[in-house]
Motif scaffolding. Structure first.
Motif, PDB file in Angstrom:
ATOM      1  N   LYS A  13       0.864  -1.172   0.000  1.00  0.00           N
ATOM      2  CA  LYS A  13       0.000   0.000   0.000  1.00  0.00           C
ATOM      3  C   LYS A  13       0.897   1.218   0.000  1.00  0.00           C
ATOM      4  N   GLY A  14       0.533   2.201  -0.794  1.00  0.00           N
ATOM      5  CA  GLY A  14       1.361   3.388  -0.827  1.00  0.00           C
ATOM      6  C   GLY A  14       0.599   4.629  -1.246  1.00  0.00           C
ATOM      7  N   ASN A  15       1.011   5.754  -0.698  1.00  0.00           N
ATOM      8  CA  ASN A  15       0.507   7.073  -1.078  1.00  0.00           C
ATOM      9  C   ASN A  15       1.697   7.862  -1.611  1.00  0.00           C
ATOM     10  N   PHE A  16       1.482   8.576  -2.695  1.00  0.00           N
ATOM     11  CA  PHE A  16       2.593   9.317  -3.284  1.00  0.00           C
ATOM     12  C   PHE A  16       2.063  10.507  -4.079  1.00  0.00           C
ATOM     13  N   ASP A  17       2.989  11.351  -4.518  1.00  0.00           N
ATOM     14  CA  ASP A  17       2.663  12.539  -5.306  1.00  0.00           C
ATOM     15  C   ASP A  17       2.915  12.216  -6.777  1.00  0.00           C
TER      16      ASP A  17
END
Length: 81
Positions: free
Chosen positions: A4-8
């Motif tokens: 799982k990941g959040n990024f720009d």
């Protein structure tokens, strides 16, 4: 197994969730519907063992606060042995 990941992504908030799985079952039972004389009846049957595997993925973007765009995909492959 998953990530799982959040990024720009070019100034836009993005997230990615990916999971793959495999499971084995022994001595399972399953419910089936059998029609007897035109009437359906639920019957519990011994099904031995099974294997289930698959994957799930989700990709999402938040271009502006309060507005999300999401794409989901999943696949399941199950088999009684």
């Amino acid at each position: 197994l998953g990530v799982k990941g959040n990024f720009d992504l070019g100034g836009v908030r993005a997230r990615l969730n990916v999971a793959v799985y495999q499971a084995w079952y022994d001595d399972i039972q399953k419910n089936t519907i059998q029609f007897i004389g035109g009437t359906g009846a639920t019957v519990v049957q011994n099904s031995g063992s099974a294997r289930v595997r698959g994957f799930e993925a989700n990709f999402g973007l938040t271009p502006v606060r309060g507005f999300d765009l999401d794409v989901f995909v999943g696949y399941v492959d199950g088999e009684y042995d």
